[in-house]
Motif scaffolding. Structure first.
Motif, mmCIF file in Angstrom:
data_model
loop_
_atom_site.group_PDB
_atom_site.id
_atom_site.type_symbol
_atom_site.label_atom_id
_atom_site.label_comp_id
_atom_site.label_asym_id
_atom_site.label_seq_id
_atom_site.Cartn_x
_atom_site.Cartn_y
_atom_site.Cartn_z
ATOM 1 N N LYS A 159 21.932 4.891 -16.437
ATOM 2 C CA LYS A 159 21.754 4.149 -15.182
ATOM 3 C C LYS A 159 20.557 3.208 -15.265
ATOM 4 C CE LYS A 159 21.981 7.966 -12.687
ATOM 5 N NZ LYS A 159 22.030 8.884 -11.527
ATOM 6 N N ARG A 160 19.493 3.671 -15.910
ATOM 7 C CA ARG A 160 18.293 2.836 -16.066
ATOM 8 C C ARG A 160 18.594 1.607 -16.917
ATOM 9 N NH1 ARG A 160 15.299 6.613 -17.835
ATOM 10 N NH2 ARG A 160 15.439 6.134 -20.041
ATOM 11 N N GLN A 161 19.385 1.801 -17.975
ATOM 12 C CA GLN A 161 19.708 0.682 -18.859
ATOM 13 C C GLN A 161 20.692 -0.298 -18.217
ATOM 14 O OE1 GLN A 161 20.909 2.831 -22.366
ATOM 15 N NE2 GLN A 161 18.839 2.807 -23.211
ATOM 16 N N LEU A 162 21.416 0.134 -17.193
ATOM 17 C CA LEU A 162 22.356 -0.751 -16.506
ATOM 18 C C LEU A 162 21.691 -1.562 -15.400
ATOM 19 C CD1 LEU A 162 25.412 1.650 -16.167
ATOM 20 C CD2 LEU A 162 25.228 -0.338 -17.658
ATOM 21 N N ARG A 163 20.416 -1.305 -15.125
ATOM 22 C CA ARG A 163 19.693 -2.052 -14.098
ATOM 23 C C ARG A 163 19.489 -3.501 -14.519
ATOM 24 N NH1 ARG A 163 14.658 1.585 -13.458
ATOM 25 N NH2 ARG A 163 15.687 3.439 -12.694
ATOM 26 N N GLY A 164 19.248 -4.343 -13.544
ATOM 27 C CA GLY A 164 18.852 -5.710 -13.838
ATOM 28 C C GLY A 164 20.017 -6.609 -14.196
ATOM 29 N N MET A 165 19.694 -7.850 -14.481
ATOM 30 C CA MET A 165 20.695 -8.857 -14.784
ATOM 31 C C MET A 165 20.790 -9.045 -16.302
ATOM 32 S SD MET A 165 21.540 -9.668 -11.718
ATOM 33 C CE MET A 165 22.150 -11.284 -11.401
ATOM 34 N N LYS A 166 21.974 -9.391 -16.762
ATOM 35 C CA LYS A 166 22.206 -9.634 -18.182
ATOM 36 C C LYS A 166 22.680 -11.069 -18.367
ATOM 37 C CE LYS A 166 21.784 -5.224 -19.176
ATOM 38 N NZ LYS A 166 20.563 -4.690 -19.601
ATOM 39 N N GLN A 167 22.562 -11.574 -19.596
ATOM 40 C CA GLN A 167 23.048 -12.908 -19.924
ATOM 41 C C GLN A 167 24.524 -12.827 -20.304
ATOM 42 O OE1 GLN A 167 21.421 -15.935 -20.017
ATOM 43 N NE2 GLN A 167 19.666 -14.941 -19.062
ATOM 44 N N VAL A 168 25.292 -13.831 -19.900
ATOM 45 C CA VAL A 168 26.697 -13.917 -20.294
ATOM 46 C C VAL A 168 26.746 -14.228 -21.785
ATOM 47 C CG1 VAL A 168 28.823 -15.263 -20.007
ATOM 48 C CG2 VAL A 168 27.473 -14.635 -18.018
ATOM 49 N N HIS A 169 27.618 -13.555 -22.503
ATOM 50 C CA HIS A 169 27.753 -13.740 -23.940
ATOM 51 C C HIS A 169 28.267 -15.149 -24.235
ATOM 52 C CE1 HIS A 169 29.132 -13.023 -28.081
ATOM 53 N NE2 HIS A 169 28.200 -12.079 -28.076
ATOM 54 N N ASP A 170 27.878 -15.689 -25.385
ATOM 55 C CA ASP A 170 28.270 -17.050 -25.758
ATOM 56 C C ASP A 170 29.786 -17.237 -25.774
ATOM 57 O OD1 ASP A 170 25.647 -17.825 -26.030
ATOM 58 O OD2 ASP A 170 25.564 -17.370 -28.177
ATOM 59 N N ALA A 171 30.521 -16.200 -26.180
ATOM 60 C CA ALA A 171 31.979 -16.296 -26.248
ATOM 61 C C ALA A 171 32.609 -16.420 -24.861
ATOM 62 C CB ALA A 171 32.551 -15.074 -26.966
ATOM 63 N N ASP A 172 31.898 -15.981 -23.812
ATOM 64 C CA ASP A 172 32.449 -16.011 -22.457
ATOM 65 C C ASP A 172 31.939 -17.172 -21.610
ATOM 66 O OD1 ASP A 172 33.887 -13.634 -22.903
ATOM 67 O OD2 ASP A 172 32.077 -12.456 -22.521
ATOM 68 N N LYS A 173 30.988 -17.929 -22.110
ATOM 69 C CA LYS A 173 30.403 -19.009 -21.309
ATOM 70 C C LYS A 173 31.433 -20.065 -20.927
ATOM 71 C CE LYS A 173 25.606 -18.683 -22.647
ATOM 72 N NZ LYS A 173 24.486 -19.278 -23.350
ATOM 73 N N ALA A 174 32.345 -20.384 -21.825
ATOM 74 C CA ALA A 174 33.362 -21.400 -21.529
ATOM 75 C C ALA A 174 34.265 -20.943 -20.385
ATOM 76 C CB ALA A 174 34.187 -21.708 -22.773
ATOM 77 N N LEU A 175 34.623 -19.666 -20.363
ATOM 78 C CA LEU A 175 35.463 -19.134 -19.281
ATOM 79 C C LEU A 175 34.750 -19.213 -17.943
ATOM 80 C CD1 LEU A 175 36.856 -15.944 -21.029
ATOM 81 C CD2 LEU A 175 38.171 -17.926 -20.330
ATOM 82 N N VAL A 176 33.465 -18.863 -17.927
ATOM 83 C CA VAL A 176 32.696 -18.887 -16.679
ATOM 84 C C VAL A 176 32.544 -20.318 -16.191
ATOM 85 C CG1 VAL A 176 30.462 -18.381 -15.633
ATOM 86 C CG2 VAL A 176 31.485 -16.761 -17.224
ATOM 87 N N ARG A 177 32.274 -21.241 -17.103
ATOM 88 C CA ARG A 177 32.103 -22.649 -16.708
ATOM 89 C C ARG A 177 33.402 -23.236 -16.179
ATOM 90 N NH1 ARG A 177 28.325 -23.618 -21.221
ATOM 91 N NH2 ARG A 177 26.274 -23.361 -20.313
ATOM 92 N N ARG A 178 34.550 -22.773 -16.701
ATOM 93 C CA ARG A 178 35.830 -23.263 -16.198
ATOM 94 C C ARG A 178 36.093 -22.744 -14.787
ATOM 95 N NH1 ARG A 178 40.969 -21.563 -19.422
ATOM 96 N NH2 ARG A 178 39.345 -21.466 -20.982
ATOM 97 N N MET A 179 35.680 -21.490 -14.516
ATOM 98 C CA MET A 179 35.869 -20.929 -13.179
ATOM 99 C C MET A 179 34.902 -21.510 -12.162
ATOM 100 S SD MET A 179 36.774 -16.929 -13.677
ATOM 101 C CE MET A 179 35.442 -16.489 -14.768
ATOM 102 N N VAL A 180 33.671 -21.817 -12.634
ATOM 103 C CA VAL A 180 32.641 -22.337 -11.730
ATOM 104 C C VAL A 180 32.095 -23.621 -12.350
ATOM 105 C CG1 VAL A 180 30.579 -21.781 -10.402
ATOM 106 C CG2 VAL A 180 32.055 -19.943 -11.203
ATOM 107 N N PRO A 181 32.761 -24.751 -12.153
ATOM 108 C CA PRO A 181 32.345 -25.988 -12.827
ATOM 109 C C PRO A 181 30.971 -26.503 -12.387
ATOM 110 C CG PRO A 181 34.339 -26.343 -11.522
ATOM 111 C CD PRO A 181 33.974 -24.912 -11.380
ATOM 112 N N LYS A 182 30.491 -26.078 -11.215
ATOM 113 C CA LYS A 182 29.207 -26.565 -10.726
ATOM 114 C C LYS A 182 28.016 -25.868 -11.365
ATOM 115 C CE LYS A 182 31.224 -27.974 -6.408
ATOM 116 N NZ LYS A 182 31.347 -27.727 -4.980
ATOM 117 N N LEU A 183 28.257 -24.851 -12.220
ATOM 118 C CA LEU A 183 27.152 -24.157 -12.897
ATOM 119 C C LEU A 183 26.566 -25.031 -13.982
ATOM 120 C CD1 LEU A 183 28.120 -20.409 -13.395
ATOM 121 C CD2 LEU A 183 26.308 -21.348 -12.032
#
Length: 64
Positions: free
Chosen positions: A40-64
């Motif tokens: 639970k302690r290791q799941l705290r906080g925010m993480k960075q999106v992996h490089d392989a998934d950045k294109a998918l996130v940018r397609r879903m949210v083009p304003k990012l």
């Protein structure tokens, strides 16, 4: 030309930072009694999106 719509669910889950895109770690919302404190302690906080998934996130949210 119509405007490009963001995926509203994805827009709520991802935020842009200076070094990439951050997201909340999964498996931390419920059924926490059976999970060890270390996990639970290791799941705290925010993480960075992996490089392989950045294109998918940018397609879903083009304003990012």
């Amino acid at each position: 030309m119509p405007k490009i719509k963001s995926n509203s669910g994805a827009a709520k889950r991802f935020k842009k930072t200076a070094h990439g895109i951050k997201h909340k770690q999964s498996f931390r919302s419920h059924i926490l009694t059976k999970k060890p404190t270390k996990r639970k302690r290791q799941l705290r906080g925010m993480k960075q999106v992996h490089d392989a998934d950045k294109a998918l996130v940018r397609r879903m949210v083009p304003k990012l």
